[in-house]
Design an enzyme around this catalytic site. Structure first.
Site, PDB file in Angstrom:
ATOM      1  N   HIS A  53       0.873  -1.173   0.000  1.00 50.88           N
ATOM      2  CA  HIS A  53       0.000   0.000   0.000  1.00 50.88           C
ATOM      3  C   HIS A  53       0.908   1.221   0.000  1.00 50.88           C
ATOM      4  CE1 HIS A  53      -2.461  -2.912   2.337  1.00 50.88           C
ATOM      5  NE2 HIS A  53      -3.488  -2.302   1.791  1.00 50.88           N
ATOM      6  N   ASP A  56       2.332   1.788   3.392  1.00 44.10           N
ATOM      7  CA  ASP A  56       3.255   0.786   3.969  1.00 44.10           C
ATOM      8  C   ASP A  56       4.688   1.276   3.786  1.00 44.10           C
ATOM      9  OD1 ASP A  56       1.030  -0.822   4.261  1.00 44.10           O
ATOM     10  OD2 ASP A  56       1.496  -2.099   2.538  1.00 44.10           O
ATOM     11  N   MET A  87       2.472  -5.763  -7.233  1.00 45.09           N
ATOM     12  CA  MET A  87       1.132  -5.177  -7.081  1.00 45.09           C
ATOM     13  C   MET A  87       1.170  -3.991  -6.129  1.00 45.09           C
ATOM     14  SD  MET A  87      -1.405  -5.253  -4.528  1.00 45.09           S
ATOM     15  CE  MET A  87      -1.902  -6.772  -3.724  1.00 45.09           C
ATOM     16  N   GLU A 180     -11.245  -6.236  -4.716  1.00 48.43           N
ATOM     17  CA  GLU A 180     -11.231  -7.237  -3.638  1.00 48.43           C
ATOM     18  C   GLU A 180     -12.425  -7.045  -2.711  1.00 48.43           C
ATOM     19  OE1 GLU A 180      -7.590  -7.375  -1.430  1.00 48.43           O
ATOM     20  OE2 GLU A 180      -8.463  -8.570   0.183  1.00 48.43           O
ATOM     21  N   LYS A 182     -15.079  -8.132   0.538  1.00 48.04           N
ATOM     22  CA  LYS A 182     -15.081  -8.652   1.912  1.00 48.04           C
ATOM     23  C   LYS A 182     -16.461  -8.374   2.496  1.00 48.04           C
ATOM     24  CE  LYS A 182     -12.277  -8.397   6.127  1.00 48.04           C
ATOM     25  NZ  LYS A 182     -11.127  -7.762   6.782  1.00 48.04           N
ATOM     26  N   GLU A 216     -10.137 -13.183  -2.056  1.00 44.60           N
ATOM     27  CA  GLU A 216      -9.323 -13.613  -0.903  1.00 44.60           C
ATOM     28  C   GLU A 216      -9.992 -14.785  -0.199  1.00 44.60           C
ATOM     29  OE1 GLU A 216      -7.482 -10.833   1.844  1.00 44.60           O
ATOM     30  OE2 GLU A 216      -8.134 -12.066   3.530  1.00 44.60           O
ATOM     31  N   HIS A 219     -11.897 -13.941   3.015  1.00 49.51           N
ATOM     32  CA  HIS A 219     -13.096 -13.105   2.892  1.00 49.51           C
ATOM     33  C   HIS A 219     -14.301 -13.894   2.399  1.00 49.51           C
ATOM     34  CE1 HIS A 219     -10.285  -9.371   2.511  1.00 49.51           C
ATOM     35  NE2 HIS A 219     -10.111 -10.044   3.624  1.00 49.51           N
ATOM     36  N   ASP A 254     -11.768 -11.763  10.393  1.00 54.32           N
ATOM     37  CA  ASP A 254     -10.810 -11.996   9.300  1.00 54.32           C
ATOM     38  C   ASP A 254      -9.480 -12.467   9.891  1.00 54.32           C
ATOM     39  OD1 ASP A 254      -9.636 -11.919   6.784  1.00 54.32           O
ATOM     40  OD2 ASP A 254      -9.180  -9.794   6.908  1.00 54.32           O
ATOM     41  N   ASP A 256      -6.839 -14.226   8.376  1.00 55.10           N
ATOM     42  CA  ASP A 256      -5.633 -14.123   7.538  1.00 55.10           C
ATOM     43  C   ASP A 256      -4.554 -15.122   7.966  1.00 55.10           C
ATOM     44  OD1 ASP A 256      -6.792 -12.062   6.054  1.00 55.10           O
ATOM     45  OD2 ASP A 256      -5.875 -10.486   7.251  1.00 55.10           O
TER      46      ASP A 256
HETATM   47  C1  GLT Z   1      -5.882  -5.289   4.416  1.00 51.40           C
HETATM   48  C2  GLT Z   1      -6.938  -6.293   4.030  1.00 51.40           C
HETATM   49  C3  GLT Z   1      -6.518  -7.126   2.886  1.00 51.40           C
HETATM   50  C4  GLT Z   1      -6.364  -6.366   1.625  1.00 51.40           C
HETATM   51  C5  GLT Z   1      -5.265  -5.379   1.670  1.00 51.40           C
HETATM   52  C6  GLT Z   1      -5.296  -4.566   0.412  1.00 51.40           C
HETATM   53  S1  GLT Z   1      -5.268  -4.439   3.085  1.00 51.40           S
HETATM   54  O1  GLT Z   1      -4.829  -5.919   5.057  1.00 51.40           O
HETATM   55  O2  GLT Z   1      -7.239  -7.094   5.160  1.00 51.40           O
HETATM   56  O3  GLT Z   1      -7.404  -8.175   2.675  1.00 51.40           O
HETATM   57  O4  GLT Z   1      -5.999  -7.263   0.618  1.00 51.40           O
HETATM   58  O5  GLT Z   1      -5.787  -3.299   0.604  1.00 51.40           O
HETATM   59 MN    MN Z   2      -6.642  -9.301   0.957  1.00 48.06          MN
HETATM   60 MN    MN Z   3      -8.230 -10.760   5.005  1.00 48.03          MN
END
Ligand code: GLT
Ligand code: MN
Ligand code: MN
Length: 382
Positions: A53, A56, A87, A180, A182, A216, A219, A254, A256
């Protein structure tokens, strides 16, 4: 065999290995990771590329001179290591100005500021050599639905993406957008809650060919959906421009998680869709290490994501070459595809002579055996 190579196209965002382990109830457990150190670490463990980003790397309040110095230092790290920049994306969620949305904010000046910030992030992406720009609308949502007409949110989001496509075209950049989705978090509910919603929006844009999706794992799983099905649809439609690989337990925040750490079987089918389907884009791990880990643990986490992908890729090869599995697939005619058009087969020719409806209804499909063979293969006893 499970050592990552550049052709595997594994990438990590700076925010993934740089995640400091903060959660809504607890403070950071790890010190900040300098982006230059992150680049060196990723190169050392065999990643192909890095993503970021805008913020970042460059603080939101940096002066132009500070920005240029930071970017120059980062570029040197890329050149020194050979790591690719793949990206870029924009942070439209951390700063309080975006607390009620960016492109969908009710406030016209905030919408303009969000576009300006995104344009500068696109410039940064181009300058670093990136060709994919992700838009994750984390704050484009609502808790108080009385405050905004959701149809306005759709219109504003569409206008913003149209504007950004014009910018990229006018600059002559070789950049495509990946949207993307969510379902929620950080907002109570987020507009365009699943990848399917974005796939439906794209044909209504001014430049649909410039826009695809970035699904994702976590998500779609949060929404209770099966990830590899939507990935397959996006890939079949030529819209899988990018992918965020991680893992997630259903019904949670979320998480991750490290790729394939929870859902072995679904991860297998995901890798199968990507590999058999000829996906040639980056394999981005949008995940982070457990809060319990120090920098060594972060490295183990990142190596684990890549290793697990390669192990599953090998399992896909075994599946595709397994004589007994392939025999069953042949018997159930799983790979036959007849192109059926209205002109090639007229309505009165649809049912071939001798078609046995009741016999087909009574026939066993051997799916129990097939699924058990897959289990044996995944568990390594086959
Ligand atoms: C954030 C989010 C991710 C996205 C990123 C892109 S930022 O961490 O949880 O799923 O992919 O903006
Ligand atoms: Mn993501
Ligand atoms: Mn995520």
């Amino acid at each position: 065999m499970y050592t990552p190579k550049p052709e595997d196209r594994f990438t990590f965002g700076l925010w993934t290995v740089g995640n400091r382990g903060r959660d809504p109830f607890g403070l950071e457990t790890r010190p900040p990771l300098d982006p230059v150190d992150a680049v060196h670490m990723l190169a050392e463990i065999g990643a192909w590329g890095v993503n970021l980003h805008d913020n970042d790397l460059v603080p939101i309040d940096a002066t132009p001179a500070e920005r240029d110095a930071i970017v120059a230092r980062f570029k040197k790290a890329l050149a020194d290591t050979g790591l690719q920049f793949v990206m870029g994306t924009v942070n439209l969620f951390t700063d309080p100005v975006f607390k009620d949305g960016a492109f969908t904010s009710n406030v016209p000046e905030i919408r303009r500021y969000a576009l300006r910030k995104t344009i500068e992030a696109i410039d940064l992406c181009h300058e670093l050599g990136g060709k994919i720009f992700v838009l994750w609308g984390g704050r484009e949502g609502a808790e108080v639905n009385a405050a905004r007409n959701p149809m306005d949110a759709v219109k504003r989001f569409r206008e913003a993406v149209n504007y950004l496509c014009e910018y990229v075209l006018e600059q002559g950049y070789n950049i495509r957008f990946a949207l993307e989705a969510k379902p929620n978090e950080p907002r109570g509910d987020i507009y365009f809650p699943s990848t399917g919603a974005y796939l439906a929006l794209i044909p209504t844009l001014d430049h649909p060919e410039m826009v695809g999706v970035n699904p994702e794992f976590a998500h779609e799983t949060m929404a209770g959906l099966q990830f590899h099905h939507i990935v397959a649809q996006a890939l079949e439609m030529g819209k899988l421009f990018h992918i965020d690989l991680n893992d997630q337990k259903i019904g949670r925040f979320d998480q991750d998680l490290r790729f394939a750490s929870e859902n072995y079987k679904e991860s297998f089918f995901l890798v199968k869709v990507l590999e058999d389907g000829g996906y040639d884009g980056p394999r981005h791990f949008d995940a982070h290490a457990y809060r319990t880990e120090d920098l060594e643990g972060v490295k183990e986490f990142a190596k684990g994501c890549m290793r697990s992908y390669l192990i599953l890729k090998e399992k896909v090869r075994q599946f595709n070459e397994d004589p007994e599995i392939q025999q069953i697939l042949q018997e159930i005619r799983a790979n036959e595809h007849e192109v059926l058009t209205y002109n090639s087969v007229r309505p009165d020719e649809l049912v071939p002579p001798g078609f046995e409806r009741t016999a087909w209804g009574a026939k066993g499909y051997a799916y129990e055996r097939l699924d058990q063979l897959l289990f044996d293969l995944l568990m390594g006893v086959r």
